[in-house]
Design a protein around this motif. Structure first.
Motif, PDB file in Angstrom:
ATOM      1  N   TYR A  59       1.081  -1.583   0.179  1.00  0.00           N
ATOM      2  CA  TYR A  59      -0.355   0.511  -0.551  1.00  0.00           C
ATOM      3  C   TYR A  59       1.141   1.447  -0.063  1.00  0.00           C
ATOM      4  O   TYR A  59       0.173   2.081  -1.034  1.00  0.00           O
ATOM      5  N   ALA A  60       1.800   1.019   0.906  1.00  0.00           N
ATOM      6  CA  ALA A  60       2.532   2.714   0.622  1.00  0.00           C
ATOM      7  C   ALA A  60       3.388   2.689  -0.644  1.00  0.00           C
ATOM      8  O   ALA A  60       3.508   3.883  -0.675  1.00  0.00           O
ATOM      9  N   GLU A  61       3.861   1.112  -0.822  1.00  0.00           N
ATOM     10  CA  GLU A  61       4.707   1.671  -2.677  1.00  0.00           C
ATOM     11  C   GLU A  61       3.480   2.841  -3.816  1.00  0.00           C
ATOM     12  O   GLU A  61       3.955   3.231  -3.950  1.00  0.00           O
ATOM     13  N   LYS A  62       2.195   2.090  -3.681  1.00  0.00           N
ATOM     14  CA  LYS A  62       1.226   2.632  -4.479  1.00  0.00           C
ATOM     15  C   LYS A  62       1.256   4.055  -3.703  1.00  0.00           C
ATOM     16  O   LYS A  62       1.106   5.050  -4.389  1.00  0.00           O
ATOM     17  N   LEU A  63       1.328   4.212  -2.755  1.00  0.00           N
ATOM     18  CA  LEU A  63       0.850   6.234  -1.976  1.00  0.00           C
ATOM     19  C   LEU A  63       2.252   6.222  -2.793  1.00  0.00           C
ATOM     20  O   LEU A  63       2.583   7.817  -3.137  1.00  0.00           O
ATOM     21  N   GLN A  64       3.656   5.958  -2.841  1.00  0.00           N
ATOM     22  CA  GLN A  64       4.342   6.733  -2.357  1.00  0.00           C
ATOM     23  C   GLN A  64       4.570   7.465  -4.308  1.00  0.00           C
ATOM     24  O   GLN A  64       5.381   7.809  -4.731  1.00  0.00           O
ATOM     25  N   GLY A  65       4.112   5.982  -5.083  1.00  0.00           N
ATOM     26  CA  GLY A  65       3.952   6.462  -6.512  1.00  0.00           C
ATOM     27  C   GLY A  65       3.683   7.474  -6.632  1.00  0.00           C
ATOM     28  O   GLY A  65       3.586   7.799  -8.124  1.00  0.00           O
ATOM     29  N   LYS A  66       1.845   7.594  -6.622  1.00  0.00           N
ATOM     30  CA  LYS A  66       1.142   8.720  -6.556  1.00  0.00           C
ATOM     31  C   LYS A  66       1.849   9.513  -6.302  1.00  0.00           C
ATOM     32  O   LYS A  66       2.108  11.325  -6.825  1.00  0.00           O
ATOM     33  N   LEU A  67       3.321   9.938  -4.701  1.00  0.00           N
ATOM     34  CA  LEU A  67       3.693  10.985  -3.902  1.00  0.00           C
ATOM     35  C   LEU A  67       4.696  11.250  -5.293  1.00  0.00           C
ATOM     36  O   LEU A  67       4.629  12.758  -5.443  1.00  0.00           O
ATOM     37  N   ASN A  68       5.103  10.908  -5.396  1.00  0.00           N
ATOM     38  CA  ASN A  68       6.017  11.448  -6.758  1.00  0.00           C
ATOM     39  C   ASN A  68       5.649  11.886  -8.396  1.00  0.00           C
ATOM     40  O   ASN A  68       6.107  12.263  -8.036  1.00  0.00           O
TER      41      ASN A  68
ATOM     42  N   PHE B 120      -0.904  19.882 -18.635  1.00  0.00           N
ATOM     43  CA  PHE B 120      -2.534  19.782 -18.344  1.00  0.00           C
ATOM     44  C   PHE B 120      -3.431  18.635 -18.933  1.00  0.00           C
ATOM     45  O   PHE B 120      -4.223  18.009 -19.077  1.00  0.00           O
ATOM     46  N   SER B 121      -2.610  17.728 -19.996  1.00  0.00           N
ATOM     47  CA  SER B 121      -3.790  17.086 -20.892  1.00  0.00           C
ATOM     48  C   SER B 121      -2.907  15.524 -20.693  1.00  0.00           C
ATOM     49  O   SER B 121      -4.014  15.037 -20.349  1.00  0.00           O
ATOM     50  N   ILE B 122      -1.709  15.699 -20.096  1.00  0.00           N
ATOM     51  CA  ILE B 122      -1.489  13.915 -19.289  1.00  0.00           C
ATOM     52  C   ILE B 122      -1.325  14.039 -17.932  1.00  0.00           C
ATOM     53  O   ILE B 122      -1.911  12.803 -17.377  1.00  0.00           O
ATOM     54  N   ASP B 123      -0.426  14.434 -17.775  1.00  0.00           N
ATOM     55  CA  ASP B 123       0.100  14.752 -16.661  1.00  0.00           C
ATOM     56  C   ASP B 123      -0.783  15.363 -15.300  1.00  0.00           C
ATOM     57  O   ASP B 123      -1.380  14.179 -14.437  1.00  0.00           O
ATOM     58  N   ILE B 124      -1.553  15.827 -15.138  1.00  0.00           N
ATOM     59  CA  ILE B 124      -2.694  16.959 -14.552  1.00  0.00           C
ATOM     60  C   ILE B 124      -4.195  15.150 -14.465  1.00  0.00           C
ATOM     61  O   ILE B 124      -4.534  15.220 -13.341  1.00  0.00           O
ATOM     62  N   PRO B 125      -4.387  14.957 -15.770  1.00  0.00           N
ATOM     63  CA  PRO B 125      -5.129  14.159 -15.655  1.00  0.00           C
ATOM     64  C   PRO B 125      -4.976  12.775 -15.114  1.00  0.00           C
ATOM     65  O   PRO B 125      -4.895  11.849 -14.275  1.00  0.00           O
ATOM     66  N   ASN B 126      -3.533  12.043 -15.001  1.00  0.00           N
ATOM     67  CA  ASN B 126      -3.246  11.189 -14.358  1.00  0.00           C
ATOM     68  C   ASN B 126      -2.834  11.312 -12.952  1.00  0.00           C
ATOM     69  O   ASN B 126      -3.403  10.169 -12.141  1.00  0.00           O
ATOM     70  N   ILE B 127      -2.605  12.563 -12.562  1.00  0.00           N
ATOM     71  CA  ILE B 127      -2.962  12.649 -10.781  1.00  0.00           C
ATOM     72  C   ILE B 127      -4.213  12.810 -10.605  1.00  0.00           C
ATOM     73  O   ILE B 127      -4.153  12.099  -8.961  1.00  0.00           O
ATOM     74  N   GLU B 128      -5.053  13.505 -11.087  1.00  0.00           N
ATOM     75  CA  GLU B 128      -6.560  13.381 -10.301  1.00  0.00           C
ATOM     76  C   GLU B 128      -6.780  11.546 -10.715  1.00  0.00           C
ATOM     77  O   GLU B 128      -7.732  11.791  -9.565  1.00  0.00           O
ATOM     78  N   LYS B 129      -6.541  11.305 -11.502  1.00  0.00           N
ATOM     79  CA  LYS B 129      -6.883   9.954 -11.720  1.00  0.00           C
ATOM     80  C   LYS B 129      -6.329   8.527 -10.209  1.00  0.00           C
ATOM     81  O   LYS B 129      -6.754   8.067  -9.320  1.00  0.00           O
ATOM     82  N   ASP B 130      -5.173   9.446 -10.088  1.00  0.00           N
ATOM     83  CA  ASP B 130      -4.110   8.734  -8.631  1.00  0.00           C
ATOM     84  C   ASP B 130      -5.557   9.030  -7.461  1.00  0.00           C
ATOM     85  O   ASP B 130      -5.455   8.154  -6.350  1.00  0.00           O
ATOM     86  N   ILE B 131      -5.772  10.268  -7.597  1.00  0.00           N
ATOM     87  CA  ILE B 131      -6.589  10.700  -6.158  1.00  0.00           C
ATOM     88  C   ILE B 131      -8.184   9.951  -6.487  1.00  0.00           C
ATOM     89  O   ILE B 131      -8.394  10.150  -4.948  1.00  0.00           O
ATOM     90  N   LYS B 132      -7.891   9.549  -7.021  1.00  0.00           N
ATOM     91  CA  LYS B 132      -9.932   9.299  -6.707  1.00  0.00           C
ATOM     92  C   LYS B 132      -9.346   7.847  -7.238  1.00  0.00           C
ATOM     93  O   LYS B 132     -10.738   7.124  -6.472  1.00  0.00           O
ATOM     94  N   GLU B 133      -8.052   7.146  -7.355  1.00  0.00           N
ATOM     95  CA  GLU B 133      -8.608   5.259  -7.066  1.00  0.00           C
ATOM     96  C   GLU B 133      -8.243   5.275  -5.390  1.00  0.00           C
ATOM     97  O   GLU B 133      -7.021   6.208  -4.672  1.00  0.00           O
TER      98      GLU B 133
END
Length: 247
Positions: free
Chosen positions: A31-40, A83-96
């Motif tokens: 779980y921590a590894e997944k969170l760390q990936g999102k944080l990175n 805006f077209s790639i990075d932000i959507p990926n971050i939004e996806k991470d937050i929703k997961e």
């Protein structure tokens, strides 16, 4: 001190608990590894944005900032890509909900095993106190992981020592409670109040010492009290003399 529940004392019990904890740690690390990936990914995004500020002057205005970015095709490309790639990926991470899967796995592990409860922690504290009484072990040695002549990596924190001190106090063993509170106070200082503050420990220590001395000064004498008030003679000195007398 009365017993507060079953202690996981048999080899098979403890092996099962240690195995359970190892599996739990595996799930938590995943779980921590997944969170760390999102944080990175968030840190990478922020770092890349901040790098765009380095090209400009320290006193650059908002108008100059935007003009500089628009006038540089590489900055413009990176801006659109964020805006077209990075932000959507971050939004996806937050929703997961990464914890949902890990939580199910943790619950499954716990349900399949006999897990220690609060009363078992009191039982474990009681076992330590009995060991201390039988072999007259030094509290600082126990807290530091030294049992007899054997040194281990198993250490007690200031919060742990406070818990054991409270266990002794609730069981009426004021002399031991004062000693454990003093050890908790010392460790809190060494830990820089990481697990509990010295001020919090001091409240318990003062209360136990006051009750102890009041009872001793009234003439009460038993194995749960020191022979003298602790304000007259420190607990360590009284304990050392008590040990010598028994020998």
């Amino acid at each position: 001190i009365p017993s507060y529940g079953e202690v996981f004392s048999s080899v098979s019990d403890m092996q099962a608990i240690f195995k359970l904890e190892r599996n739990l740690v595996g799930e938590l690390l995943d779980y921590a590894e997944k969170l760390q990936g999102k944080l990175n990914r968030i840190k990478k995004y922020v770092s890349e944005f901040e790098s765009t500020l380095l090209d400009g002057a320290v006193t650059e205005s908002d108008a100059d900032f935007t003009s500089r970015l628009v006038g540089n095709p590489v900055h413009a490309f990176n801006l659109i890509r964020r805006f077209s790639i990075d932000i959507p990926n971050i939004e996806k991470d937050i929703k997961e909900d990464d914890w949902k899967e890990s939580s199910v796995a943790v619950q499954r592990l716990r349900l399949g095993s006999v897990v220690p409860k609060d009363q078992d922690l009191h039982g474990a504290a009681q076992a330590l106190i009995r060991l201390q009484d039988v072999y007259e072990l030094d509290i600082s040695h126990i807290a530091g992981g030294k049992i007899g002549r054997r040194q281990s990596a198993a250490k007690l924190s200031a919060q742990d020592c406070l818990f054991i001190g409270k266990h002794c106090y609730n069981g009426g063993v004021l002399s031991r409670s004062i000693e454990w509170f003093e050890e908790a106070w010392m460790l809190a200082g060494e830990e820089k109040n990481a697990t509990i503050s010295q001020d919090q420990v001091q409240q318990f220590l003062d209360h136990a010492a006051k009750e102890h001395d009041e009872r001793v000064m009234k003439g009460e004498q038993n194995g749960n009290l020191f022979p003298k008030p602790v304000y007259e003679e420190p607990p360590q000195e009284q304990r050392a003399r008590m040990v010598q007398t028994r020998r």
